[in-house]
Design an enzyme around this catalytic site. Structure first.
Site, PDB file in Angstrom:
ATOM      1  N   ARG A   2       0.834  -1.195   0.000  1.00 51.60           N
ATOM      2  CA  ARG A   2       0.000   0.000   0.000  1.00 51.60           C
ATOM      3  C   ARG A   2       0.880   1.261   0.000  1.00 51.60           C
ATOM      4  O   ARG A   2       0.371   2.368   0.153  1.00 51.60           O
ATOM      5  CB  ARG A   2      -0.949   0.007   1.201  1.00 51.60           C
ATOM      6  CG  ARG A   2      -0.302   0.164   2.563  1.00 51.60           C
ATOM      7  CD  ARG A   2      -1.388   0.174   3.649  1.00 51.60           C
ATOM      8  NE  ARG A   2      -0.921   0.626   4.941  1.00 51.60           N
ATOM      9  CZ  ARG A   2      -0.515  -0.160   5.930  1.00 51.60           C
ATOM     10  NH1 ARG A   2      -0.506  -1.476   5.748  1.00 51.60           N
ATOM     11  NH2 ARG A   2      -0.132   0.345   7.090  1.00 51.60           N
ATOM     12  N   ASN A   3       2.190   1.062  -0.188  1.00 55.27           N
ATOM     13  CA  ASN A   3       3.150   2.158  -0.120  1.00 55.27           C
ATOM     14  C   ASN A   3       4.023   2.231  -1.371  1.00 55.27           C
ATOM     15  O   ASN A   3       4.168   1.233  -2.091  1.00 55.27           O
ATOM     16  CB  ASN A   3       4.077   1.968   1.095  1.00 55.27           C
ATOM     17  CG  ASN A   3       3.329   1.988   2.405  1.00 55.27           C
ATOM     18  OD1 ASN A   3       2.518   2.871   2.642  1.00 55.27           O
ATOM     19  ND2 ASN A   3       3.570   0.998   3.249  1.00 55.27           N
TER      20      ASN A   3
END
Length: 347
Positions: A152-153
């Protein structure tokens, strides 16, 4: 009629396209209970997170209801089951905490507890996005083994290390960032995707790495979500899946390698249909002068420099380029070029 939330709409698309296989529709009560308390479905297939359809209430619901999203009727559901979830007991089973500050619990608390299930009929086919076995089309036919990577990064040096291990072990790497709902303060879609596009263009081998987003909500459910992520990538066509340190964790709610332990437990009893790569936390060693892990380096307690996502986030929020031991400058520069207002999720 039933008005779908964005999360329900995205889940519906994946249900109908085999991404959540063997689920074909939203869970009924028995499936929901089996998932919550036993981490499997009634047919004994492992499934660790509920996929349910929320409604405002049961009042006036007919046997067949139209499904509406953004004022457009997209199909209908023949309602076969109605049930109410227990937000206290069942959320604790899933998240292993009662703390309402946990982002997954806080999100669930905004939802109606009333759920329905049944056969869904769509008015149109959804051709965009992911579908079952899509990787056969995205990768060359000579690519036999494919490792999936959940994130998610934007990419930093620790994740790069894990991905390069996967490229040594497998023919291909499928980078599949989650771009559904995420908590305030997480990186924006543009920050994540732009960073990976630069990484693939400038540093990774051609034709062996594919980037495509996963549009479902982040649950922050630790080990349960790690297995959920693995099962999704199995359905897409991955043969392997990377589970690293504190997969799908947030704060201090889960142990650093709690997801590894659950993966080992479930794999010992069930055939998950995908090989799990349980990889240790990478860090920069000032003595070895490279990215290592505690399995390859003896200096963990004396020369370890953590590749800290918190520090990277802080530097970028202040307009600074993080140290290159943590993130490549090419990645930092493309993120900073977005402007501070576009790097992080505001609400």
């Amino acid at each position: 009629m039933i008005h779908l939330s964005k999360e329900n709409f995205l889940d519906l698309k994946y249900l109908c396209k085999g991404v959540f296989s063997p689920l074909e529709s939203f869970m009924n009560y028995d499936e929901y209970k089996a998932c919550v308390y036993e981490m499997k479905l009634n047919n004994s297939n492992v499934w660790t997170l509920p996929i349910t359809l929320e409604v405002e209430n049961f009042k006036n619901l007919k046997n067949k209801e139209e499904l509406v999203y953004e004022n457009k009727t997209i199909g209908s559901i023949c309602i076969e089951d109605k049930f109410k979830v227990d937000n206290e007991k069942e959320l604790f089973e899933i998240y292993k905490t009662k703390d309402e500050k946990h982002p997954g619990i806080a999100k669930e608390k905004t939802k109606s507890p009333f759920r329905v299930s049944g056969k869904i009929e769509l008015k149109e086919r959804f051709e965009d996005g992911l579908h079952k076995n899509i990787l056969k089309k995205l990768f060359d036919k000579n690519i036999r083994s494919i490792a999936g990577f959940q994130t998610r990064n934007p990419i930093h040096r620790a994740h790069e290390h894990l991905q390069r291990i996967a490229l040594e072990l497998c023919d291909g790497l499928f980078i599949n960032p989650l771009l559904g709902w995420k908590k305030k303060g997480d990186f924006s879609e543009a920050a994540v995707m732009n960073a990976y596009e630069v990484m693939i263009k400038k540093f990774y081998p051609k034709n062996r790495v594919v980037l495509k987003p996963l549009l479902t909500a982040m649950r922050y459910a630790g080990g349960r979500e790690a297995i959920f992520h693995a099962l999704i990538r199995r359905n897409l066509g991955c043969t392997h899946f990377i589970i690293g340190r504190d997969h799908a964790g947030v704060g201090d709610y889960y142990g650093k390698y709690e997801a590894h332990e659950l993966a080992k437990e479930l794999s010992s009893h069930y055939d998950l249909g995908i090989e799990l790569l349980l990889l240790r936390e990478p860090y920069y060693c000032s003595k070895c002068q490279e990215i290592v892990s505690d399995k390859t380096c003896s200096h963990y307690n004396e020369a370890r420099i953590e590749i800290s996502g918190t520090k990277i986030r802080q530097d970028l929020s202040e307009g600074k380029i993080p140290d290159e031991t943590m993130m490549r400058k090419e990645i930092s520069n493309v993120i900073l070029s977005l402007g501070n207002e576009n790097i992080f999720i505001k609400e």
